[in-house]
Design a protein around this motif. Structure first.
Motif: not given
Length: 804
Positions: A443-454
């Motif tokens: 899971r990637v949490y980055a205010p400048g990119l968004g929330v990613f899952k995969g």
């Protein structure tokens, strides 16, 4: 002697110079043996502690002091290293470097010699600024200065190189004067939106296409953000203690809590009396999640106490003078409700909706049911050491590959080989796992990119982590955020798993799979024989994680599975409730014409445990296997010759011929448009709305600021993201009893389907079985993509038959 009674060998001291039994592996100086009072005096507990504190190699059974480093030498946690935070007469409480906290018997630990045996920090670790020398491993003999210290240490060598090393491989350099040690900073002091230290984010070289100014760690402006209070953990802890929860914390226990990566308060609530909340005694969490790291000490997790598993969650609670606001819910073994302390107990008031919007643009996610599901991504649990901090410049967003009208790379991105090794090394996993790692679920949490899952699978020749558009579940934040250039990565799983070393699964075959084989005309005798064979660990099958072809060169309809023998394999995914869910796929065993020799050679170096799907063709290959994707799904792969010789695959049905649409359908709500429709069959392009076709100009954009078209689906104005109306809608949705009851439909539909398959002669091909099976699949998607269920008369009749 007191403190030695748990040793395995009898130990007595009769005169100075006495040698202990060999199994104890003790080294005692004559000064200690001649100590006054004598060693065998019950009052001489301090001698054992002194021996342990001097890092003399001792045996099991000594009583360590708090802060001493120890190694587990037997039992389930054998080999793990940590430091003692509390001790009792026979037990010690140890916080492991890899994350987690356990209570162990004193006889199961031994002293861990750290550095040159001198004291390091109060936690037993090294500290930034100390000069060390490498004594083992690849860099043995080199010297340098520690610039960062977490689970491992970052060392700047005199030669100019920088490496991350295990603490056990370095010694304090005896040729230099030891500088005074700084006070030990607990991990929680360097986390959340107010956290940036050298320990948390070591500096690293910027990627080639990232400006130098953006490659540095988060600036000190993050640390200046103090509106949440200096220590909300202690404030909330004191407020709950004053509540009379029936527990008290010793100073050592409180110190252990403050040293944990985060503090998560748990308890239960009586749904019939909303104020009847009971909070459990807090303990350091074995797993953490992003929500707890962001809202320091303000997260309270509750579950219903009155026996109703599917009870609606109270949107607001008052507890110990504090106001709790509901953020999300999640169904596990029990229904869990996640609250954030918004105000009270002397804490500064916190606008929860606004803070969530600073993390990502949750207000733009529609319908409301999908928004509630996206908030669940914030509470995905991982080990503390698996929560890593990177620079946003180390990521880039790339397009998906389209096969016909479907996304063939749904949920799968790439990570450079060197970076994957660095991430896995920072997690402190076993060396064997580190060497073989080729993919991670993250899971990637980055205010400048968004929330990613995969999934992130290794790929040669790239310098940044490449995230697919289909991996982005929440768009980037549109609000100002001091740490917008920081990205938090939560590693859920590392592949291949340890179980993949056996190259076969040893678990019992699922009845769902056996029903599928019978529907594909595999004789019952063949199925029963293989079931018995696999029951003793001799089955020719395994569960492999699905990823995409990184070179886009595998022939259409093929898969590449390193270590799987033969030229073809039976592939499916759970749940598999239709005959067409099982496919026999050819294995790529020779170099494709479009793939270079170097790329093919690299592919063949990958370990057993992954299955690469071709991205070519008119439809998505994972989607053909029981509507799968590549965001972490495990695929059942069987290469047994008897099974393959008898399987008769079924062709995919067109959407017009699919049975079961009348079972469970969708009724659009005020906040639902075509993006929230459910009830779509397996023959359609996709029943998901996360992954838009790459032809969509909005989703194809590599600009991280590009938002999904889902914003236009919202029925309310999201121009003002400071409004908390979007969170109020989520809370209203989660507190709706009819919505919560839909979660209970999943289990009812599954058991109704299983009963029909057992009783009907047609098995899973029976018309009623198909209808209930499709309804079961649709019910799984309702929580993710929204919609309102309508049960047909026939389906209601079948469900009532089961309950009767």
């Amino acid at each position: 002697a007191h403190g030695f009674t748990s040793c395995h060998a009898a130990q007595t001291v009769s005169k100075p110079g006495h040698v202990f039994e060999k199994d104890c592996r003790m080294a005692i100086s004559e000064r200690m043996i001649n100590a006054d009072p004598p060693l065998n005096n019950p009052e001489n507990e301090g001698v054992a502690a002194e021996m342990f504190g001097n890092s003399i190699e001792t045996g099991p059974g000594l009583v360590p002091n708090e802060g001493e480093r120890v190694r587990a030498i037997r039992g389930k946690y054998k080999g793990r290293i940590g430091y003692v935070v509390n001790r009792t007469a026979q037990m010690v409480e140890v916080v492991f470097d890899r994350g987690g906290w356990k209570r162990l018997m004193q006889s199961s630990i031994a002293a861990e010699v750290t550095g040159n045996g001198c004291a390091t920090t109060p936690s037993g670790r090294f500290a930034s600024g100390q000069r060390v020398k490498v004594v083992s491993g690849k860099y043995q003999g080199q010297s340098g200065v520690i610039t960062g210290c977490k689970v491992k240490v970052w060392v700047d060598f005199d030669s100019g190189d920088r490496r991350c090393l295990a603490q056990s491989s370095v010694l304090l350099d005896p040729l230099c004067d030891a500088r005074p040690l700084p006070p030990c900073t607990p991990p929680h002091a360097a986390r959340g939106p107010s956290a940036t230290t050298e320990d948390a984010i070591p500096e690293r070289a910027a990627p080639a296409n990232v400006p130098e100014s953006s490659s540095s760690p988060a600036s000190s402006s993050c640390a200046s953000r103090q509106e949440w209070g200096d220590s909300p953990e202690e404030t909330v802890l004191d407020a709950l203690s004053a509540l009379g929860a029936g527990w008290e914390l010793s100073p050592a226990a409180k110190q252990r809590l403050m040293a944990a990566p985060c503090v998560i308060f748990t308890g239960t609530v009586d749904t019939d009396a909303r104020d009847a909340v009971v909070v459990d005694p807090p303990t350091p969490p074995e797993e953490v999640h992003f929500l707890a790291l962001q809202f320091r000490g303000r997260v309270v997790t509750l579950s219903p106490r009155n026996g109703s598993k599917y009870a609606p969650a109270p949107t607001r609670l008052s507890l110990g003078g504090m106001d709790l606001e509901l953020v999300c819910t999640k169904l596990g073994s029990v229904w869990q409700w996640y609250y954030v302390v918004a105000s009270g107990a002397g804490l500064p008031e916190l606008r929860v909706a606004e803070e969530l919007q600073r993390m990502a643009d949750f207000a733009a996610v529609c319908p409301v049911a999908k928004r509630a599901a996206r908030l669940q991504l914030l509470v995905s649990p991982v080990l503390p050491a698996h929560m890593l901090t990177l620079h946003a410049g180390e990521f880039e967003v790339i397009d998906d590959v389209v096969a016909g009208t479907q996304c063939a790379t749904d949920g799968c991105g790439f990570v450079p080989e060197e970076m994957l090794q660095r991430l896995v090394m920072q997690m402190g996993v076993e060396p064997s796992v580190q060497r073989g790692a080729c993919a991670v679920q993250a899971r990637v949490y980055a205010p400048g990119l968004g929330v990613f899952k995969g999934m992130l699978v290794t790929k040669p020749g790239i310098r940044q982590i490449q995230l697919r558009v289909s991996m982005r579940k929440v768009a980037r934040s549109r609000m100002p955020y001091e740490c917008a250039d920081v990205a938090t990565v939560a590693i859920k799983q590392i592949f291949p798993r340890a179980s993949h070393a056996r190259r076969r699964a040893t678990t019992k075959l699922s009845p769902m799979l056996l029903n599928l084989w019978r529907a594909l005309e595999v004789p019952r005798g063949v199925v029963d024989a293989y079931r018995k064979q696999s029951g003793v660990g001799k089955g020719n099958h395994a569960f492999l994680v699905g990823v995409c072809d990184p070179f886009n060169a595998l022939p259409e309809g093929t898969v590449f599975a390193p270590g799987v023998p033969g030229s073809k394999a039976f592939v499916t995914r759970f749940p598999c409730v239709k005959a067409e869910d099982g496919r026999v796929l050819p294995l790529a065993t020779e170099r494709p014409s479009e793939m270079s020799v170097a790329d093919w050679t690299w592919l063949n170096t990958l370990p057993f445990g992954v299955m690469m799907f071709s991205v070519k063709g008119s439809c998505s290959l994972p989607d053909m296997c029981a509507k799968g994707d590549l965001d972490g799904d495990l695929y059942f792969c069987c290469w047994d010759s008897n099974i393959l010789a008898n399987v008769c695959p079924v062709e995919l049905q067109s959407p017009d011929t699919i049975v079961g649409h009348e079972g469970l359908s969708s009724e659009p709500t005020d906040l639902q448009s075509t993006g929230g429709a459910v009830g779509t069959g397996p023959g359609c392009a996709s029943s998901r709305t996360d992954s838009q076709p790459a032809s969509d100009s909005a989703t194809r954009s590599e600009d991280p600021s590009a938002h999904h078209s889902m914003r236009s689906e919202c029925a309310f104005d999201v121009a003002s993201t400071s409004s908390d109306s979007w969170l109020r809608q989520v809370q209203s949705h989660l507190s709706n009893a009819s919505v919560v009851e839909q979660a209970g439909m999943v289990g009812k539909l599954y058991y109704a389907w299983a009963k029909l398959v057992r009783e009907r002669a047609g098995g899973i091909r029976d018309a009623d079985s198909l209808m209930v099976g499709q309804a079961y699949l649709d019910s799984l998607d309702l929580g993710k993509h929204g919609g309102h269920t309508m049960v047909s008369e026939r389906l209601a009749f079948l469900l009532n038959q089961r309950t009767a």
